[in-house]
Design a protein around this motif. Structure first.
Motif, PDB file in Angstrom:
ATOM      1  N   ARG A  59       0.856  -1.178   0.000  1.00 42.12           N
ATOM      2  CA  ARG A  59       0.000   0.000   0.000  1.00 42.12           C
ATOM      3  C   ARG A  59       0.899   1.237   0.000  1.00 42.12           C
ATOM      4  NH1 ARG A  59      -4.759  -0.289   3.803  1.00 42.12           N
ATOM      5  NH2 ARG A  59      -5.598  -1.197   1.898  1.00 42.12           N
ATOM      6  N   ALA A  83      -5.904  -1.245  -6.618  1.00 46.20           N
ATOM      7  CA  ALA A  83      -6.993  -0.366  -6.193  1.00 46.20           C
ATOM      8  C   ALA A  83      -6.427   0.997  -5.823  1.00 46.20           C
ATOM      9  CB  ALA A  83      -7.729  -0.958  -4.995  1.00 46.20           C
ATOM     10  N   LYS A  85      -7.905   4.479  -3.657  1.00 40.69           N
ATOM     11  CA  LYS A  85      -9.005   5.009  -2.848  1.00 40.69           C
ATOM     12  C   LYS A  85      -8.644   6.388  -2.322  1.00 40.69           C
ATOM     13  CE  LYS A  85      -9.886   0.354  -1.219  1.00 40.69           C
ATOM     14  NZ  LYS A  85      -9.760  -0.533  -0.067  1.00 40.69           N
ATOM     15  N   GLU A  93     -13.987   5.799   2.643  1.00 43.58           N
ATOM     16  CA  GLU A  93     -13.193   5.508   1.453  1.00 43.58           C
ATOM     17  C   GLU A  93     -14.056   5.594   0.195  1.00 43.58           C
ATOM     18  OE1 GLU A  93     -11.515   1.613   1.975  1.00 43.58           O
ATOM     19  OE2 GLU A  93     -10.118   2.294   3.510  1.00 43.58           O
ATOM     20  N   THR A  94     -13.463   6.163  -0.858  1.00 45.67           N
ATOM     21  CA  THR A  94     -14.105   6.219  -2.164  1.00 45.67           C
ATOM     22  C   THR A  94     -13.155   5.605  -3.171  1.00 45.67           C
ATOM     23  OG1 THR A  94     -15.229   8.276  -1.576  1.00 45.67           O
ATOM     24  CG2 THR A  94     -15.094   7.734  -3.924  1.00 45.67           C
ATOM     25  N   ALA A  95     -13.584   4.548  -3.847  1.00 46.51           N
ATOM     26  CA  ALA A  95     -12.746   3.894  -4.855  1.00 46.51           C
ATOM     27  C   ALA A  95     -12.709   4.742  -6.121  1.00 46.51           C
ATOM     28  CB  ALA A  95     -13.284   2.508  -5.156  1.00 46.51           C
ATOM     29  N   ASN A 132      -3.077   0.565  -3.752  1.00 44.09           N
ATOM     30  CA  ASN A 132      -2.640  -0.810  -3.490  1.00 44.09           C
ATOM     31  C   ASN A 132      -2.023  -1.373  -4.759  1.00 44.09           C
ATOM     32  OD1 ASN A 132      -3.683  -0.563  -0.929  1.00 44.09           O
ATOM     33  ND2 ASN A 132      -5.525  -1.717  -1.345  1.00 44.09           N
TER      34      ASN A 132
END
Length: 188
Positions: A59, A83, A85, A93-95, A132
């Motif tokens: 991360r 990913a 975010k 969290e917002t992807a 990530n």
């Protein structure tokens, strides 16, 4: 830009049997020690080269998008972006869509290009962006360059032979540097 390990490698570059054969150990009394030294040897080679050998999940945490739109991977070789975010002020969290990011995995260090027009600013000033990634040479030891596997053997043997000798008498063999020098990732 810290990088946090999420999941380590599924295996080491050498099996326990290969490590014991290299060390010429034919009993089971030190299996736990050799396994621990093998993990330490891999981690040492990774630290010396600034690259991970077998795929690992990491991360990357950032405060803001870079002005250049380029994020150098702190862990290499970069293989995949899993990913992204944004973290808001309340910790939600917002992807973000992965289509807003392009990877340059051929370069060392790998680069993540951000389409700044397609991504909003983070919702908090500190650690508001989380990426990530997967980094490594592949999912098994078969993908690791053979000089790096040999470097793990050299460090393993050194750790095994000098486990009770602290200080300068326990310096790594000179051939270790020759094995890892072509694989060092320079910092940007």
């Amino acid at each position: 830009m810290p990088a946090l390990l999420l999941a380590g490698p599924p295996a080491e570059p050498l099996t326990l049997a290969e490590a014991k054969a290299y060390l010429r150990v034919d009993h089971e009394a030190e299996d736990a020690l050799i396994a621990a030294l093998l993990t330490s040897a891999r981690a040492t080679v990774e630290a010396l080269t600034r690259r991970v050998l077998i795929d690992q999940s990491w991360r990357i945490v950032r405060d803001a998008w870079p002005a250049s739109g380029l994020i150098p991977a702190p862990v290499n070789p970069l293989r995949d972006l899993l990913a992204v975010k944004l973290i808001d002020a309340a910790g939600g969290e917002t992807a973000l869509p992965l289509s807003a990011f392009t990877l340059d995995v051929a370069r060392l260090p790998g680069l993540i290009r951000v389409d700044r027009a397609a991504v909003p600013a983070p919702g908090r000033a500190l650690a508001g962006i989380v990426l990530n990634i997967t980094a490594g040479h592949g999912s098994s030891a078969d993908h690791v360059p053979s000089p790096l596997v040999e470097a793990v053997r050299v460090v393993l043997a050194h750790f095994y032979e000098h486990r009770d000798v602290p200080g300068p008498g326990a310096a790594f063999p000179a051939r270790l540097d020759a094995l890892i020098a072509p694989f060092r990732v320079t910092r940007l």
